[in-house]
Enzyme design. Structure first.
Site, PDB file in Angstrom:
ATOM      1  N   ASN A  98       0.871  -1.179   0.000  1.00 56.65           N
ATOM      2  CA  ASN A  98       0.000   0.000   0.000  1.00 56.65           C
ATOM      3  C   ASN A  98       0.909   1.230   0.000  1.00 56.65           C
ATOM      4  O   ASN A  98       1.509   1.555   1.021  1.00 56.65           O
ATOM      5  CB  ASN A  98      -0.896  -0.004   1.249  1.00 56.65           C
ATOM      6  CG  ASN A  98      -1.713   1.269   1.359  1.00 56.65           C
ATOM      7  OD1 ASN A  98      -1.914   1.969   0.366  1.00 56.65           O
ATOM      8  ND2 ASN A  98      -2.180   1.583   2.552  1.00 56.65           N
ATOM      9  N   TRP A  99       0.964   1.884  -1.145  1.00 55.56           N
ATOM     10  CA  TRP A  99       1.882   3.030  -1.274  1.00 55.56           C
ATOM     11  C   TRP A  99       1.328   4.300  -0.623  1.00 55.56           C
ATOM     12  O   TRP A  99       2.029   5.317  -0.578  1.00 55.56           O
ATOM     13  CB  TRP A  99       2.176   3.301  -2.745  1.00 55.56           C
ATOM     14  CG  TRP A  99       3.115   2.326  -3.383  1.00 55.56           C
ATOM     15  CD1 TRP A  99       3.890   1.384  -2.763  1.00 55.56           C
ATOM     16  CD2 TRP A  99       3.406   2.214  -4.789  1.00 55.56           C
ATOM     17  NE1 TRP A  99       4.636   0.699  -3.689  1.00 55.56           N
ATOM     18  CE2 TRP A  99       4.362   1.182  -4.941  1.00 55.56           C
ATOM     19  CE3 TRP A  99       2.953   2.877  -5.933  1.00 55.56           C
ATOM     20  CZ2 TRP A  99       4.863   0.808  -6.187  1.00 55.56           C
ATOM     21  CZ3 TRP A  99       3.445   2.506  -7.174  1.00 55.56           C
ATOM     22  CH2 TRP A  99       4.389   1.480  -7.293  1.00 55.56           C
ATOM     23  N   LYS A 100       0.079   4.259  -0.214  1.00 59.58           N
ATOM     24  CA  LYS A 100      -0.570   5.457   0.345  1.00 59.58           C
ATOM     25  C   LYS A 100      -0.381   6.633  -0.623  1.00 59.58           C
ATOM     26  O   LYS A 100      -0.350   6.421  -1.836  1.00 59.58           O
ATOM     27  CB  LYS A 100      -0.025   5.783   1.736  1.00 59.58           C
ATOM     28  CG  LYS A 100       0.030   4.561   2.647  1.00 59.58           C
ATOM     29  CD  LYS A 100       0.190   4.907   4.079  1.00 59.58           C
ATOM     30  CE  LYS A 100       0.502   3.655   4.868  1.00 59.58           C
ATOM     31  NZ  LYS A 100       0.009   3.682   6.213  1.00 59.58           N
ATOM     32  N   HIS A 157      -9.538   1.181   4.724  1.00 55.31           N
ATOM     33  CA  HIS A 157      -8.230   1.359   5.375  1.00 55.31           C
ATOM     34  C   HIS A 157      -8.414   2.273   6.583  1.00 55.31           C
ATOM     35  O   HIS A 157      -9.232   3.198   6.557  1.00 55.31           O
ATOM     36  CB  HIS A 157      -7.224   1.961   4.385  1.00 55.31           C
ATOM     37  CG  HIS A 157      -5.828   1.946   4.930  1.00 55.31           C
ATOM     38  ND1 HIS A 157      -5.367   2.925   5.771  1.00 55.31           N
ATOM     39  CD2 HIS A 157      -4.818   1.057   4.785  1.00 55.31           C
ATOM     40  CE1 HIS A 157      -4.114   2.637   6.114  1.00 55.31           C
ATOM     41  NE2 HIS A 157      -3.758   1.512   5.526  1.00 55.31           N
ATOM     42  N   GLU A 179      -6.857   4.705   7.635  1.00 55.94           N
ATOM     43  CA  GLU A 179      -6.730   6.150   7.361  1.00 55.94           C
ATOM     44  C   GLU A 179      -8.020   6.696   6.753  1.00 55.94           C
ATOM     45  O   GLU A 179      -8.360   7.864   6.948  1.00 55.94           O
ATOM     46  CB  GLU A 179      -5.499   6.398   6.472  1.00 55.94           C
ATOM     47  CG  GLU A 179      -4.210   6.221   7.280  1.00 55.94           C
ATOM     48  CD  GLU A 179      -3.039   5.638   6.534  1.00 55.94           C
ATOM     49  OE1 GLU A 179      -2.993   5.714   5.293  1.00 55.94           O
ATOM     50  OE2 GLU A 179      -2.138   5.065   7.196  1.00 55.94           O
ATOM     51  N   GLU A 203      -5.696  -4.955  10.560  1.00 55.74           N
ATOM     52  CA  GLU A 203      -4.664  -3.935  10.756  1.00 55.74           C
ATOM     53  C   GLU A 203      -4.987  -3.126  12.009  1.00 55.74           C
ATOM     54  O   GLU A 203      -5.772  -2.164  11.947  1.00 55.74           O
ATOM     55  CB  GLU A 203      -4.635  -2.988   9.550  1.00 55.74           C
ATOM     56  CG  GLU A 203      -4.326  -3.669   8.238  1.00 55.74           C
ATOM     57  CD  GLU A 203      -3.683  -2.694   7.267  1.00 55.74           C
ATOM     58  OE1 GLU A 203      -2.547  -2.943   6.866  1.00 55.74           O
ATOM     59  OE2 GLU A 203      -4.307  -1.661   6.945  1.00 55.74           O
ATOM     60  N   GLY A 247       2.004   2.324  10.691  1.00 57.76           N
ATOM     61  CA  GLY A 247       2.941   3.437  10.540  1.00 57.76           C
ATOM     62  C   GLY A 247       3.600   3.865  11.836  1.00 57.76           C
ATOM     63  O   GLY A 247       4.201   4.932  11.920  1.00 57.76           O
ATOM     64  N   SER A 257       3.083  -2.069  10.440  1.00 49.10           N
ATOM     65  CA  SER A 257       4.536  -2.024  10.656  1.00 49.10           C
ATOM     66  C   SER A 257       5.237  -3.347  10.340  1.00 49.10           C
ATOM     67  O   SER A 257       6.158  -3.746  11.057  1.00 49.10           O
ATOM     68  CB  SER A 257       4.859  -1.554  12.083  1.00 49.10           C
ATOM     69  OG  SER A 257       4.374  -0.238  12.265  1.00 49.10           O
ATOM     70  N   GLY A 315       4.799   1.403   4.784  1.00 54.17           N
ATOM     71  CA  GLY A 315       6.127   2.018   4.699  1.00 54.17           C
ATOM     72  C   GLY A 315       7.201   1.129   4.082  1.00 54.17           C
ATOM     73  O   GLY A 315       7.976   1.573   3.234  1.00 54.17           O
TER      74      GLY A 315
HETATM   75  C1  PEP Z   1      -0.870   0.139   5.775  1.00 53.98           C
HETATM   76  O1  PEP Z   1      -0.757   1.197   5.177  1.00 53.98           O
HETATM   77  O2  PEP Z   1      -1.856  -0.591   5.562  1.00 53.98           O
HETATM   78  C2  PEP Z   1       0.163  -0.255   6.727  1.00 53.98           C
HETATM   79  C3  PEP Z   1       0.055  -1.394   7.357  1.00 53.98           C
HETATM   80  O3  PEP Z   1       1.215   0.625   6.894  1.00 53.98           O
HETATM   81  P1  PEP Z   1       2.612   0.312   7.656  1.00 53.98           P
HETATM   82  O4  PEP Z   1       3.124  -0.992   7.105  1.00 53.98           O
HETATM   83  O5  PEP Z   1       3.496   1.476   7.295  1.00 53.98           O
HETATM   84  O6  PEP Z   1       2.314   0.217   9.101  1.00 53.98           O
END
Ligand code: PEP
Length: 245
Positions: A15-17, A100, A102, A172, A178, A210, A232
């Site tokens: 997931n590049w966000k 998600h 976010e 998640e 993050g 993470s 990330g």
């Molecule tokens: C995500 O964006 O779904 C995610 C899990 O981010 P990260 O790996 O940076 O925690």
């Protein structure tokens, strides 16, 4: 009939966000495809809307699946700034992240809205990567299990069996996204076990939060983990590769 984990093909999703220009997206894919991509797993990139058409060309017939990070549930209309399922299908997108954290927490997307988006995925033949997870407050007040069970049941309400069998669910925990704090293997197993009880055996269940090369190996040995949704650490093709290799 119980399906063993090995019968659910592992999936590694990036997931590049809100990251990457078109040139950066192209160079990521070229670099990733320059190394082995064993067909024992599936690979997916979820990118910003502006990158999807270009990525469709670069990805070509390679094993990488292409996802949007969000969509609206209507086909067309006066919804300035939104993207429809029809528009995603039109450019060859096959998967969409729905819910998600976010989107839930920064943009206030409710369970009811997410259910409409999942129904729209079903109507247009898009495969959802449906995300859910508890906040740290919900965990600390003993409500983690109740939260994710509600998010799942409200989200998939009214979906037909085939959609649920083919969809991807990503657990998640919000406090792990993050932040560098990964859920422990015990926490992941406990929450995945709850979700698995409410899902068909074929539905792939990912962990996200993470994930990095140094914690992915242990998490992948868990019988309930069918792969990862990585933020990330999936911005760099070499790091993403370390996770799935
Ligand atoms: C995500 O964006 O779904 C995610 C899990 O981010 P990260 O790996 O940076 O925690």
């Amino acid at each position: 009939m119980m399906v063993q984990m090995s019968q659910r093909k592992p999936l590694f999703a990036a997931n590049w966000k809100m990251h990457k220009t078109s040139a950066e997206a192209t160079s990521f894919v070229r670099e990733l495809l320059s190394g082995p991509m064993p067909d024992s797993s599936d690979y997916l990139i979820a990118a910003s809307f502006t990158l999807l058409s270009g990525l469709r060309q670069v990805i070509g017939e390679s094993p990488i699946l292409l996802a949007a990070q969000n969509m609206f549930f209507e086909e067309q209309g006066a919804f300035t700034g939104e993207i429809s399922p029809l528009q995603l299908k039109d450019i060859g997108v096959t998967h969409v992240i729905i819910g998600h954290s976010e989107r839930r927490h920064i943009f206030g997307e409710s369970d009811e809205l997410l259910n409409k988006k999942l129904l729209a995925c079903q109507n247009y033949g898009l495969i959802p990567v449906f995300c859910l997870g508890e906040t740290s407050e919900e965990r600390e007040s003993g409500k983690a299990a109740e939260t994710i069970k509600n998010q799942l049941s409200l989200g998939i309400n009214g979906l037909n069996a085939a959609t649920v069998e083919n969809m991807i669910v990503a657990y998640e925990p919000v406090w792990a996204i993050g932040t560098g704090k990964t859920a422990s293997p015990e926490q992941v197993e406990e929450m995945h076990h709850l979700l698995r009880q409410a899902l068909p055996d074929t539905t792939r269940l990912l962990y996200g939060g993470s994930v990095k090369p140094d914690n992915s190996e242990i998490l992948l040995t868990l019988p309930s983990v069918d792969g990862f949704l990585v933020g990330g650490a999936a911005l760099d093709p070499a790091t993403f590769r370390q996770i799935f290799q």
